[in-house]
Enzyme design. Structure first.
Site, PDB file in Angstrom:
ATOM      1  N   CYS A  93     -10.202   9.135  -2.554  1.00  0.00           N
ATOM      2  CA  CYS A  93      -9.821   8.681  -4.089  1.00  0.00           C
ATOM      3  C   CYS A  93     -11.343   9.334  -5.248  1.00  0.00           C
ATOM      4  CB  CYS A  93     -10.542   6.896  -3.814  1.00  0.00           C
ATOM      5  SG  CYS A  93      -9.810   5.907  -2.977  1.00  0.00           S
ATOM      6  N   HIS A 115     -11.815   6.249 -11.638  1.00  0.00           N
ATOM      7  CA  HIS A 115     -11.383   5.235 -10.365  1.00  0.00           C
ATOM      8  C   HIS A 115     -10.941   4.115 -10.586  1.00  0.00           C
ATOM      9  CE1 HIS A 115      -8.937   5.536  -7.008  1.00  0.00           C
ATOM     10  NE2 HIS A 115     -10.181   5.029  -6.608  1.00  0.00           N
ATOM     11  N   ASN A 128      -4.190   1.235  -6.815  1.00  0.00           N
ATOM     12  CA  ASN A 128      -5.465   1.835  -6.262  1.00  0.00           C
ATOM     13  C   ASN A 128      -4.586   2.877  -5.859  1.00  0.00           C
ATOM     14  OD1 ASN A 128      -7.048   3.739  -5.436  1.00  0.00           O
ATOM     15  ND2 ASN A 128      -8.198   2.246  -3.851  1.00  0.00           N
TER      16      ASN A 128
HETATM   17  O1  UT7 Z   1     -10.861   3.458  -3.177  1.00  0.00           O
HETATM   18  C1  UT7 Z   1     -12.063   2.943  -2.897  1.00  0.00           C
HETATM   19  C2  UT7 Z   1     -11.850   2.154  -1.484  1.00  0.00           C
HETATM   20  N1  UT7 Z   1     -12.076   1.132  -2.242  1.00  0.00           N
HETATM   21  C3  UT7 Z   1     -12.820  -0.249  -2.450  1.00  0.00           C
HETATM   22  O2  UT7 Z   1     -13.535   0.792  -2.948  1.00  0.00           O
HETATM   23  C4  UT7 Z   1     -12.827  -1.727  -2.215  1.00  0.00           C
HETATM   24  C5  UT7 Z   1     -13.982  -2.132  -2.518  1.00  0.00           C
HETATM   25  N2  UT7 Z   1     -13.663  -3.447  -2.855  1.00  0.00           N
HETATM   26  C6  UT7 Z   1     -13.065  -4.721  -2.549  1.00  0.00           C
HETATM   27  O3  UT7 Z   1     -12.389  -4.107  -3.902  1.00  0.00           O
HETATM   28  C7  UT7 Z   1     -13.477  -5.566  -2.308  1.00  0.00           C
HETATM   29  O4  UT7 Z   1     -13.905  -5.724  -1.773  1.00  0.00           O
HETATM   30  C8  UT7 Z   1     -11.762  -6.077  -1.881  1.00  0.00           C
HETATM   31  C9  UT7 Z   1     -10.681  -6.920  -3.046  1.00  0.00           C
HETATM   32  C10 UT7 Z   1     -11.166  -5.691  -0.688  1.00  0.00           C
HETATM   33  C11 UT7 Z   1     -12.048  -7.643  -1.317  1.00  0.00           C
HETATM   34  O5  UT7 Z   1     -13.004  -8.721  -2.795  1.00  0.00           O
HETATM   35  P1  UT7 Z   1     -14.491  -9.329  -2.269  1.00  0.00           P
HETATM   36  O6  UT7 Z   1     -14.505 -10.291  -3.615  1.00  0.00           O
HETATM   37  O7  UT7 Z   1     -15.630  -8.401  -1.576  1.00  0.00           O
HETATM   38  O8  UT7 Z   1     -13.489 -10.184  -0.868  1.00  0.00           O
HETATM   39  P2  UT7 Z   1     -14.344 -10.459   0.390  1.00  0.00           P
HETATM   40  O9  UT7 Z   1     -13.595  -9.553   1.719  1.00  0.00           O
HETATM   41  O10 UT7 Z   1     -15.279 -11.268   1.071  1.00  0.00           O
HETATM   42  O11 UT7 Z   1     -12.962 -12.063   0.797  1.00  0.00           O
HETATM   43  C12 UT7 Z   1     -13.230 -13.254  -0.079  1.00  0.00           C
HETATM   44  C13 UT7 Z   1     -12.422 -14.331   0.532  1.00  0.00           C
HETATM   45  C14 UT7 Z   1     -11.854 -14.320   2.450  1.00  0.00           C
HETATM   46  O12 UT7 Z   1     -12.066 -15.125   3.096  1.00  0.00           O
HETATM   47  P3  UT7 Z   1     -13.279 -16.691   3.305  1.00  0.00           P
HETATM   48  O13 UT7 Z   1     -13.843 -16.011   4.366  1.00  0.00           O
HETATM   49  O14 UT7 Z   1     -14.009 -16.658   1.843  1.00  0.00           O
HETATM   50  O15 UT7 Z   1     -12.573 -17.828   3.257  1.00  0.00           O
HETATM   51  C15 UT7 Z   1     -11.168 -12.844   2.531  1.00  0.00           C
HETATM   52  O16 UT7 Z   1     -10.655 -13.663   3.979  1.00  0.00           O
HETATM   53  O17 UT7 Z   1     -10.936 -13.784   0.179  1.00  0.00           O
HETATM   54  C16 UT7 Z   1      -9.999 -13.696   0.610  1.00  0.00           C
HETATM   55  N3  UT7 Z   1      -9.917 -12.160   1.361  1.00  0.00           N
HETATM   56  C17 UT7 Z   1      -8.126 -13.064   0.474  1.00  0.00           C
HETATM   57  N4  UT7 Z   1      -7.655 -13.828  -0.176  1.00  0.00           N
HETATM   58  C18 UT7 Z   1      -6.717 -14.027  -0.171  1.00  0.00           C
HETATM   59  C19 UT7 Z   1      -9.321 -11.727   0.836  1.00  0.00           C
HETATM   60  N5  UT7 Z   1      -8.334 -10.872   1.023  1.00  0.00           N
HETATM   61  C20 UT7 Z   1      -7.837 -11.767   0.245  1.00  0.00           C
HETATM   62  C21 UT7 Z   1      -6.286 -11.678  -0.639  1.00  0.00           C
HETATM   63  N6  UT7 Z   1      -5.478 -13.048  -0.717  1.00  0.00           N
HETATM   64  N7  UT7 Z   1      -5.227 -10.594  -0.299  1.00  0.00           N
END
Ligand code: UT7
Length: 351
Positions: A113, A278, A308
């Site tokens: 990225c 990005h 992305n």
């Molecule tokens: O291009 C560079 C590379 N990538 C990045 O820069 C990504 C950077 N990170 C992010 O964008 C975010 O961390 C994510 C979008 C990947 C995740 O968002 P988050 O707010 O950090 O969520 P989390 O991983 O802390 O998960 C929160 C909750 C979890 O459920 P519980 O454990 O609280 O019950 C996850 O299982 O959200 C759940 N969850 C989802 N629910 C529905 C994670 N992904 C999903 C999903 N749909 N797609």
């Protein structure tokens, strides 16, 4: 001599937009979650059998046409991707051949990225040393190949039944799978005719301690043979991502680097017309914006439509902004990106 500037741009997005609701048919997710946590509404996927060189050829032709030059004037190709057609060779030479660029040097960069800040620095160096005058920079991605489902028909047809097992499997990767989309963007770069214009400065950084925050295990050459059936069974072809760590890295490292770059070139943040960032997650860009004290309208976003697209993101966004007449001559632009590696970078350009 002035630094490089953008004299042409093009983009290509394969297939129809795929809405969040379609993803909810193959794994446990929802339109509301994806929109709230990422800002993404739709993305595009390259069809089976279509690779980044196929996507890039469209974007590159559009960029050359926009620049009003034919391929014969390109004297260097830089191709950025993290999803190449083959483990090797990289797609740079493939696309050069398809564009009819006879024996033109083609360099493949793999900064994921963060490819564009790195590639701009390299392109500017090539031009400054006389190795090139016109550089074609392409970023293209075909992430569809690592998506954790096989029932692609379910995305188009709500009647297609997805097994519980397949759904559970995809759900394990949902945090990653909802983020990425496919596409290609291309920029034609040449030295700016006016002194003080063009690329003013670039700061890039790498930290391999974070390499496992986003990486793909399978397909690397640490095993004999390097591909084995159990890797697919264990989904090792799907990237592993520590989303929260990456999020934290982006919202701390990017504002710090932008401030450092601006200080080095005596540029105040208020002087920058556009922050072309990005697009990994809208919340990341909101946090970066807040940390820098920059108003929302100076940080354009297209993540809602494309998700992305890794190395293709910045060229696609630049092309949209140029064609919409938003980017104009004399404006000051700051590019910024962070991605797997970890690599992160920022660049200042006076158009
Ligand atoms: O291009 C560079 C590379 N990538 C990045 O820069 C990504 C950077 N990170 C992010 O964008 C975010 O961390 C994510 C979008 C990947 C995740 O968002 P988050 O707010 O950090 O969520 P989390 O991983 O802390 O998960 C929160 C909750 C979890 O459920 P519980 O454990 O609280 O019950 C996850 O299982 O959200 C759940 N969850 C989802 N629910 C529905 C994670 N992904 C999903 C999903 N749909 N797609």
């Amino acid at each position: 001599m002035a630094g490089i500037t953008i004299v042409g741009s093009g983009r290509y997005l394969p297939g129809p937009p795929v809405p969040n609701d379609a993803l909810a048919r193959v794994m446990d997710t929802s339109d509301a979650w994806i929109r709230q946590r990422t800002g993404i509404a739709t993305r595009h996927y390259a069809p089976d059998g279509v690779g980044v060189s196929d996507l890039a050829v469209h974007a590159a032709r559009a960029a050359l046409e926009d620049a009003g030059i034919d391929g014969a004037q390109v004297d260097y190709v830089i191709f950025a991707t993290m999803t190449p057609d083959y483990p090797f060779p990289g797609p740079g030479a493939l696309i050069a051949a398809r564009l009819g660029l006879d024996q033109v040097p083609a360099l493949d960069v793999r900064q994921q990225c963060c490819a564009i800040p790195y590639a701009l620095q390299v392109a500017d160096g090539l031009v400054a040393t006389g190795a090139a005058r016109t550089v074609l920079l392409v970023g293209a991605e075909a992430h569809a190949g690592f998506m954790p489902w096989t029932e692609w028909r379910a995305l188009e047809d709500p009647e297609v039944v997805v097994s519980t097992q397949a759904r559970e499997r995809a759900t394990r990767h949902r945090g990653l799978a909802v983020l990425f989309g496919d596409g290609a963007g291309a920029l034609v770069l040449r030295p700016h005719p006016k002194p003080g214009h063009g690329l003013i400065g670039v700061r890039v950084r790498s930290d391999g301690h974070g390499a496992h925050q986003l990486y793909v295990e399978a397909g690397g050459f640490r095993r004999r043979p390097y591909l084995q059936p159990w890797m697919l069974e264990e989904d090792l072809h799907v990237p592993r991502m520590e989303g929260r760590e990456l999020f934290r890295a982006a919202v701390t490292r990017l504002p710090a680097l932008v401030r450092e770059l601006c200080a080095a070139h005596d540029v105040a943040l208020e002087q920058i017309d556009w922050f072309i960032a990005h697009q990994a997650n809208d919340r990341i860009n909101a946090a970066v914006r807040e940390a820098l004290g920059v108003p929302e309208e100076r940080v354009p976003s297209n993540i809602a439509r494309y998700g992305n697209t890794s190395s293709a993101t910045i060229p696609i966004l630049v092309d949209e902004l140029r064609r919409d007449g938003v980017l104009r001559e004399d404006q000051l632009v700051c590019f910024l990106a962070l991605g797997a590696g970890l690599h992160w970078g920022a660049a200042l350009m006076r158009l």
